[in-house]
Scaffold this motif. Structure first.
Motif, mmCIF file in Angstrom:
data_model
loop_
_atom_site.group_PDB
_atom_site.id
_atom_site.type_symbol
_atom_site.label_atom_id
_atom_site.label_comp_id
_atom_site.label_asym_id
_atom_site.label_seq_id
_atom_site.Cartn_x
_atom_site.Cartn_y
_atom_site.Cartn_z
ATOM 1 N N ALA A 13 89.517 31.656 62.710
ATOM 2 C CA ALA A 13 88.651 32.595 61.706
ATOM 3 C C ALA A 13 88.811 34.053 62.331
ATOM 4 O O ALA A 13 89.459 34.276 63.236
ATOM 5 N N VAL A 14 88.155 34.896 61.528
ATOM 6 C CA VAL A 14 88.471 36.168 61.938
ATOM 7 C C VAL A 14 87.747 36.428 63.363
ATOM 8 O O VAL A 14 86.734 36.078 63.568
ATOM 9 N N PRO A 15 88.587 37.122 64.295
ATOM 10 C CA PRO A 15 87.891 37.517 65.476
ATOM 11 C C PRO A 15 86.866 38.111 65.523
ATOM 12 O O PRO A 15 86.345 38.956 64.668
ATOM 13 N N VAL A 16 85.850 37.859 66.708
ATOM 14 C CA VAL A 16 84.478 38.456 67.090
ATOM 15 C C VAL A 16 84.762 39.625 67.894
ATOM 16 O O VAL A 16 85.668 39.368 68.924
ATOM 17 N N ALA A 17 84.212 40.726 67.506
ATOM 18 C CA ALA A 17 84.524 41.793 68.531
ATOM 19 C C ALA A 17 83.857 41.969 69.751
ATOM 20 O O ALA A 17 82.517 41.283 69.798
ATOM 21 N N SER A 18 84.231 42.225 70.778
ATOM 22 C CA SER A 18 83.796 42.138 72.138
ATOM 23 C C SER A 18 82.916 43.278 72.231
ATOM 24 O O SER A 18 82.999 44.411 71.630
ATOM 25 N N PRO A 19 81.787 43.281 72.944
ATOM 26 C CA PRO A 19 81.086 44.339 73.422
ATOM 27 C C PRO A 19 81.623 45.540 73.848
ATOM 28 O O PRO A 19 82.507 45.249 74.576
ATOM 29 N N GLY A 20 81.501 46.581 73.088
ATOM 30 C CA GLY A 20 82.160 47.842 73.512
ATOM 31 C C GLY A 20 83.150 48.190 72.704
ATOM 32 O O GLY A 20 83.800 49.294 72.860
ATOM 33 N N GLN A 21 83.822 47.053 72.087
ATOM 34 C CA GLN A 21 85.016 47.493 71.354
ATOM 35 C C GLN A 21 84.844 48.026 70.152
ATOM 36 O O GLN A 21 85.915 48.729 69.547
ATOM 37 N N GLY A 22 83.841 47.935 69.408
ATOM 38 C CA GLY A 22 83.559 48.718 68.150
ATOM 39 C C GLY A 22 84.180 47.778 66.943
ATOM 40 O O GLY A 22 84.633 46.448 67.217
ATOM 41 N N ARG A 28 91.155 45.965 61.810
ATOM 42 C CA ARG A 28 92.360 45.827 61.603
ATOM 43 C C ARG A 28 92.816 44.271 61.427
ATOM 44 O O ARG A 28 93.884 44.118 60.750
ATOM 45 N N ALA A 29 91.918 43.223 62.069
ATOM 46 C CA ALA A 29 92.170 41.968 61.618
ATOM 47 C C ALA A 29 92.134 41.885 60.221
ATOM 48 O O ALA A 29 92.916 40.737 59.655
ATOM 49 N N TRP A 30 91.103 42.158 59.563
ATOM 50 C CA TRP A 30 90.850 42.106 58.046
ATOM 51 C C TRP A 30 92.057 42.710 57.214
ATOM 52 O O TRP A 30 92.539 42.239 56.187
ATOM 53 N N ARG A 31 92.709 43.908 57.635
ATOM 54 C CA ARG A 31 93.736 44.620 57.120
ATOM 55 C C ARG A 31 94.968 43.833 57.031
ATOM 56 O O ARG A 31 95.698 43.689 56.181
ATOM 57 N N GLU A 32 95.079 43.166 58.239
ATOM 58 C CA GLU A 32 96.492 42.202 58.257
ATOM 59 C C GLU A 32 96.159 41.216 57.715
ATOM 60 O O GLU A 32 97.323 40.600 57.147
ATOM 61 N N ARG A 33 95.008 40.410 57.476
ATOM 62 C CA ARG A 33 94.752 39.588 56.916
ATOM 63 C C ARG A 33 95.226 39.542 55.339
ATOM 64 O O ARG A 33 95.671 38.731 54.780
ATOM 65 N N VAL A 76 86.177 42.215 52.065
ATOM 66 C CA VAL A 76 85.661 41.346 53.251
ATOM 67 C C VAL A 76 84.331 40.907 52.597
ATOM 68 O O VAL A 76 83.354 41.324 51.832
ATOM 69 N N PRO A 77 84.261 39.580 52.816
ATOM 70 C CA PRO A 77 82.873 38.705 52.563
ATOM 71 C C PRO A 77 81.323 39.328 53.044
ATOM 72 O O PRO A 77 81.597 40.370 54.004
ATOM 73 N N VAL A 78 80.547 39.393 52.288
ATOM 74 C CA VAL A 78 79.270 40.115 52.531
ATOM 75 C C VAL A 78 78.668 39.942 53.962
ATOM 76 O O VAL A 78 78.448 40.933 54.884
ATOM 77 N N ARG A 79 78.820 38.778 54.392
ATOM 78 C CA ARG A 79 78.261 38.342 55.578
ATOM 79 C C ARG A 79 79.132 39.214 56.833
ATOM 80 O O ARG A 79 78.486 39.895 57.888
ATOM 81 N N GLU A 186 89.674 24.862 54.362
ATOM 82 C CA GLU A 186 90.424 25.430 55.691
ATOM 83 C C GLU A 186 90.405 27.160 55.222
ATOM 84 O O GLU A 186 90.291 27.985 55.914
ATOM 85 N N ARG A 187 90.696 27.305 53.607
ATOM 86 C CA ARG A 187 90.737 28.640 53.278
ATOM 87 C C ARG A 187 89.401 29.477 53.799
ATOM 88 O O ARG A 187 89.251 30.583 53.918
ATOM 89 N N GLN A 188 88.184 28.822 53.279
ATOM 90 C CA GLN A 188 86.831 29.538 53.878
ATOM 91 C C GLN A 188 86.728 29.600 55.249
ATOM 92 O O GLN A 188 86.025 30.536 55.615
ATOM 93 N N ILE A 189 87.132 28.519 55.982
ATOM 94 C CA ILE A 189 86.873 28.702 57.497
ATOM 95 C C ILE A 189 87.727 30.122 58.057
ATOM 96 O O ILE A 189 87.310 30.603 58.821
ATOM 97 N N ALA A 190 88.923 30.158 57.381
ATOM 98 C CA ALA A 190 89.842 31.479 57.672
ATOM 99 C C ALA A 190 88.998 32.687 57.296
ATOM 100 O O ALA A 190 89.201 33.625 58.058
ATOM 101 N N LEU A 191 88.125 32.615 56.400
ATOM 102 C CA LEU A 191 87.479 33.954 55.777
ATOM 103 C C LEU A 191 86.009 33.950 56.528
ATOM 104 O O LEU A 191 85.702 35.282 56.763
ATOM 105 N N HIS A 192 85.316 33.059 57.035
ATOM 106 C CA HIS A 192 83.982 33.070 57.451
ATOM 107 C C HIS A 192 84.166 32.569 59.071
ATOM 108 O O HIS A 192 84.438 31.455 59.323
ATOM 109 N N ARG A 193 83.131 33.204 59.725
ATOM 110 C CA ARG A 193 82.891 32.954 61.180
ATOM 111 C C ARG A 193 81.849 31.877 61.218
ATOM 112 O O ARG A 193 80.755 32.203 61.469
#
Length: 280
Positions: A13-22, A28-33, A76-79, A186-193
């Motif tokens: 899945a798309v990574p979750v931003a760590s606190p403070g990373q913004g 970047r992950a969405w752009r590369e995806r 990017v999906p709405v959620r 699988e495709r949906q899991i790759a798009l949604h956390r």
């Protein structure tokens, strides 16, 4: 109103931003995806490649408007747009309204009319984890004989289809249809956390696969299949369906964005004739 699109290792899945990373790492992950360069994204969003680079590395904090603009151009999906806003330090932009809320009454009524109007052909509406929101009589017909334990609320379309006591033993081309459904998940899991969707995938992928008769049979009467059909037995007949999934365009609510309308189009004349005769 809607966009339509006619097993293995699950993509991360798309990574979750760590606190403070913004929001930078998520953008970047969405752009590369999406396989879009910084320059291309900048041109789409009316910005500069330098600014996009600064946003992704955290050297520049994007405005709320910029986050939403980039998310739109990256589809990017709405959620996940809400997640980007939170990571950037802004409040979520899109509400998540319960489906039974009075404000969605017109939507519920419209969905009911839509799938009822599709009868005698099967149609249903599911949410983000394939729980059935509503279904028409065509679906009810296909579920005849399924154990009550699988029909207890909340009904889940994937579980009903792939469970060895559900529809799976009746699906004549189960290996192909099962592979199609798992790849879709699988495709949906790759798009949604979504831990719930991943858990459902792991459950249904682990179901034993009943022997339903081997390879995909030739279409009756030499009718060519224009897409992978679901071939399912019903009262001694083999019915043939091709599915189509529709979602709402430009949704402004997370709940609505994650609804999907699945309709089953008869793939041969014999199925058309049988459905009209049984629901006349």
């Amino acid at each position: 109103m809607a966009k339509t699109a006619t097993a293995g290792t699950v993509s991360p899945a798309v990574p979750v931003a760590s606190p403070g990373q913004g929001a930078g790492p998520l953008l970047r992950a969405w752009r590369e995806r999406r396989r879009v360069s910084q320059l291309e994204l900048a041109l789409r969003a009316g910005s500069s490649a330098r600014h996009i680079s600064f946003v992704e590395t955290g050297r520049s904090r994007p405005s709320e408007e910029m986050v939403l603009r980039l998310a739109e151009h990256l589809d990017v999906p709405v959620r996940e747009r809400n997640a980007l806003l939170l990571a950037a330090g802004y409040a979520p932009h899109y509400p998540e309204t319960p489906l039974d809320d009075p404000s969605l009454g017109a939507l519920r009524e419209g969905l009911e009319r839509l799938i009822q109007g599709y009868e005698p052909y099967p149609a249903l509406v599911v949410d983000a984890t394939y729980d059935v929101v509503t279904a028409n009589r065509g679906i009810t017909m296909l579920l005849e004989g399924v154990p009550e334990s699988l029909l207890a609320p909340p009904l889940n379309a994937m579980r009903l289809t792939l469970h060895p006591e559900g529809l799976a033993p009746r699906i004549r081309n189960l290996p192909e249809w099962r592979g199609h459904l798992l790849a879709q998940m699988e495709r949906q899991i790759a798009l949604h956390r979504s831990p719930e969707l991943r858990k459902l995938y792991e459950e249904v992928a682990a179901y034993p696969v009943p022997d339903t008769g081997g390879e995909l049979p030739e279409p009756a009467g030499q009718v060519p299949y224009f897409a992978l059909p679901m071939l399912i037995e019903h009262e001694g007949r083999v019915l043939s369906f091709v599915s189509s999934i529709s979602t709402f365009n430009t949704p402004m609510d997370v709940t609505v964005a994650e609804l999907a309308i699945e309709t089953f189009l008869p793939a041969d004349p014999a199925t058309v004739k049988y459905l009209h005769s049984t629901m006349a």
